[in-house]
Design a protein around this motif. Structure first.
Motif, short mmCIF file in Angstrom:
data_model
loop_
_atom_site.label_atom_id
_atom_site.label_comp_id
_atom_site.label_asym_id
_atom_site.label_seq_id
_atom_site.Cartn_x
_atom_site.Cartn_y
_atom_site.Cartn_z
N GLY A 14 46.14 43.26 36.64
CA GLY A 14 45.72 42.47 37.79
C GLY A 14 44.22 42.26 37.82
N GLY A 15 43.46 43.28 37.44
CA GLY A 15 42.01 43.13 37.34
C GLY A 15 41.61 42.10 36.30
N VAL A 16 42.35 42.04 35.21
CA VAL A 16 42.07 41.02 34.17
C VAL A 16 42.26 39.62 34.74
CG1 VAL A 16 42.82 40.10 31.95
CG2 VAL A 16 42.57 42.57 32.26
N LEU A 17 43.29 39.44 35.56
CA LEU A 17 43.52 38.13 36.17
C LEU A 17 42.36 37.73 37.09
CD1 LEU A 17 47.33 38.32 37.07
CD2 LEU A 17 46.25 37.33 35.05
N ILE A 18 41.85 38.70 37.86
CA ILE A 18 40.70 38.42 38.71
C ILE A 18 39.48 38.07 37.85
CG2 ILE A 18 39.16 39.36 40.47
CD1 ILE A 18 41.42 41.18 41.35
N LEU A 19 39.31 38.78 36.76
CA LEU A 19 38.20 38.50 35.84
C LEU A 19 38.30 37.08 35.29
CD1 LEU A 19 35.78 39.26 34.07
CD2 LEU A 19 37.39 40.34 32.47
N LEU A 20 39.49 36.66 34.89
CA LEU A 20 39.68 35.31 34.37
C LEU A 20 39.36 34.26 35.44
CD1 LEU A 20 42.95 35.73 32.27
CD2 LEU A 20 40.60 35.53 31.43
N ALA A 21 39.75 34.55 36.69
CA ALA A 21 39.41 33.62 37.77
C ALA A 21 37.90 33.49 37.93
CB ALA A 21 40.06 34.09 39.07
N GLY A 22 37.19 34.61 37.82
CA GLY A 22 35.73 34.57 37.90
C GLY A 22 35.11 33.80 36.75
N ALA B 254 44.04 26.86 38.63
CA ALA B 254 44.22 28.06 37.82
C ALA B 254 43.42 29.23 38.38
CB ALA B 254 43.80 27.77 36.38
N ALA B 255 42.19 28.98 38.82
CA ALA B 255 41.36 30.06 39.36
C ALA B 255 41.97 30.61 40.65
CB ALA B 255 39.94 29.56 39.61
N LEU B 256 42.44 29.73 41.51
CA LEU B 256 43.06 30.18 42.75
C LEU B 256 44.30 31.01 42.46
CD1 LEU B 256 42.77 27.01 45.01
CD2 LEU B 256 41.60 29.18 45.32
N PHE B 257 45.12 30.54 41.53
CA PHE B 257 46.35 31.26 41.21
C PHE B 257 46.04 32.62 40.59
CE2 PHE B 257 49.66 32.31 38.10
CZ PHE B 257 50.77 32.36 38.92
N LEU B 258 45.15 32.63 39.61
CA LEU B 258 44.85 33.89 38.93
C LEU B 258 44.19 34.89 39.87
CD1 LEU B 258 43.46 32.50 35.54
CD2 LEU B 258 45.65 33.63 35.92
N GLY B 259 43.24 34.42 40.69
CA GLY B 259 42.56 35.33 41.60
C GLY B 259 43.49 35.91 42.65
N ALA B 260 44.31 35.04 43.26
CA ALA B 260 45.21 35.51 44.31
C ALA B 260 46.27 36.44 43.75
CB ALA B 260 45.86 34.32 45.01
N VAL B 261 46.88 36.06 42.63
CA VAL B 261 47.91 36.91 42.03
C VAL B 261 47.31 38.22 41.54
CG1 VAL B 261 49.55 37.09 40.13
CG2 VAL B 261 49.40 34.98 41.45
N ALA C 263 30.02 35.03 39.84
CA ALA C 263 29.71 36.23 39.05
C ALA C 263 30.23 37.49 39.75
CB ALA C 263 28.19 36.33 38.86
N LEU C 264 30.13 37.53 41.08
CA LEU C 264 30.68 38.67 41.82
C LEU C 264 32.19 38.75 41.66
CD1 LEU C 264 30.34 40.98 43.88
CD2 LEU C 264 30.51 39.28 45.69
N LEU C 265 32.85 37.60 41.64
CA LEU C 265 34.30 37.58 41.42
C LEU C 265 34.66 38.13 40.05
CD1 LEU C 265 37.18 36.67 42.21
CD2 LEU C 265 36.58 34.38 41.39
N ALA C 266 33.92 37.71 39.03
CA ALA C 266 34.19 38.20 37.68
C ALA C 266 33.91 39.70 37.57
CB ALA C 266 33.35 37.43 36.67
N LEU C 267 32.82 40.16 38.17
CA LEU C 267 32.49 41.58 38.11
C LEU C 267 33.51 42.43 38.86
CD1 LEU C 267 28.60 41.47 38.54
CD2 LEU C 267 29.90 41.95 36.45
N SER C 268 34.05 41.88 39.95
CA SER C 268 35.09 42.60 40.69
C SER C 268 36.32 42.81 39.81
CB SER C 268 35.46 41.84 41.96
OG SER C 268 34.35 41.71 42.81
N GLY C 269 36.70 41.76 39.10
CA GLY C 269 37.84 41.90 38.20
C GLY C 269 37.58 42.88 37.08
N LEU C 270 36.37 42.83 36.52
CA LEU C 270 36.03 43.75 35.44
C LEU C 270 36.03 45.19 35.94
CD1 LEU C 270 35.08 44.23 32.53
CD2 LEU C 270 32.72 43.86 33.34
N GLY C 271 35.43 45.43 37.11
CA GLY C 271 35.41 46.79 37.65
C GLY C 271 36.79 47.30 37.98
#
Length: 227
Positions: A165-173, A40-47, A112-120
């Protein structure tokens, strides 16, 4: 019949009604849950990163620049409005890969950097949905008049897509923060275990009585006449 004692008759043992559970019985569900969270994390982050990068290249703001000779249409894409979402999407994608290269505290830091990237990326894209300064700058460049105004200003839906898309990256983080400690590490396959590696056997000199050895030596660029 004195002196004769009856031997005790052995009683059949009944099955334990509550046997101890196998300590490894919960291992399979844990592994299955780890695989699901990893996928799920790989899918959400990549998408999510792909969506942000795609949406950032689309038109975000449109309008008409009013000049003395009339009005002409103008438009700017997401990178002209703000380059933050696309940059953070690239950072998030790199962090998603780096999660599997580290362990322990390093993995938590990268997660944490992954989650912050999605949030930003989400916040900056959402802010770009109401930004009009980029179109004003484009009007000034196109007309050569810094006082040029833009009429019929409108925003497309691409900033909202980038925010999603940023929300998806946040969920992956968040998944990496919650379940990342159970995920395997890429570096584990390539770590040296300290055992000596088998060396390459020394190459023997070609046998002059075997023509095939001489030809093989010549193919390798060696001089078969040398001892």
């Amino acid at each position: 019949m004195e002196g004769v004692s009856a031997a005790p008759v052995p009683q059949p043992r009944t099955a334990d009604p509550d046997p101890d559970p196998d300590p490894a019985s919960g291992a399979a569900p844990d592994r299955a849950g780890s695989r699901r969270s990893l996928a799920a994390a790989l899918f959400l982050g990549a998408v999510g990163a792909a969506v942000v990068l795609l949406a950032s290249g689309q038109i975000w703001v449109e309008g008409d620049a009013a000049t003395a000779g009339g009005a002409f249409p103008l438009s700017v894409d997401g990178r002209d409005v703000t380059g933050v979402p696309a940059a953070l999407a690239v950072v998030g994608l790199a962090a998603l890969v780096a999660v599997f290269a580290v362990r322990g505290v390093g993995r938590l830091t990268v997660a944490a950097l992954l989650a912050l990237s999605g949030l930003g990326a989400t916040v900056s894209a959402w802010a770009g949905a109401s930004d009009s300064s980029a179109l004003d700058d484009e009007a000034a460049r196109s007309t050569g008049d810094t006082a040029a105004t833009v009429d019929a200003l409108s925003h497309t839906g691409w900033p909202i897509v980038a925010a999603a898309g940023g929300v998806l990256i946040l969920l992956a983080g968040l998944l990496a923060l919650r379940y990342g400690s159970r995920w395997p590490a890429m570096s584990g396959k390539y770590e040296r275990d300290g055992t000596p590696r088998p060396g390459r056997a020394p190459r023997t000199a070609p046998d002059p009585d075997r023509p095939e050895d001489l030809w093989k030596a010549l193919d390798r660029g060696e001089d078969p006449t040398r001892g």
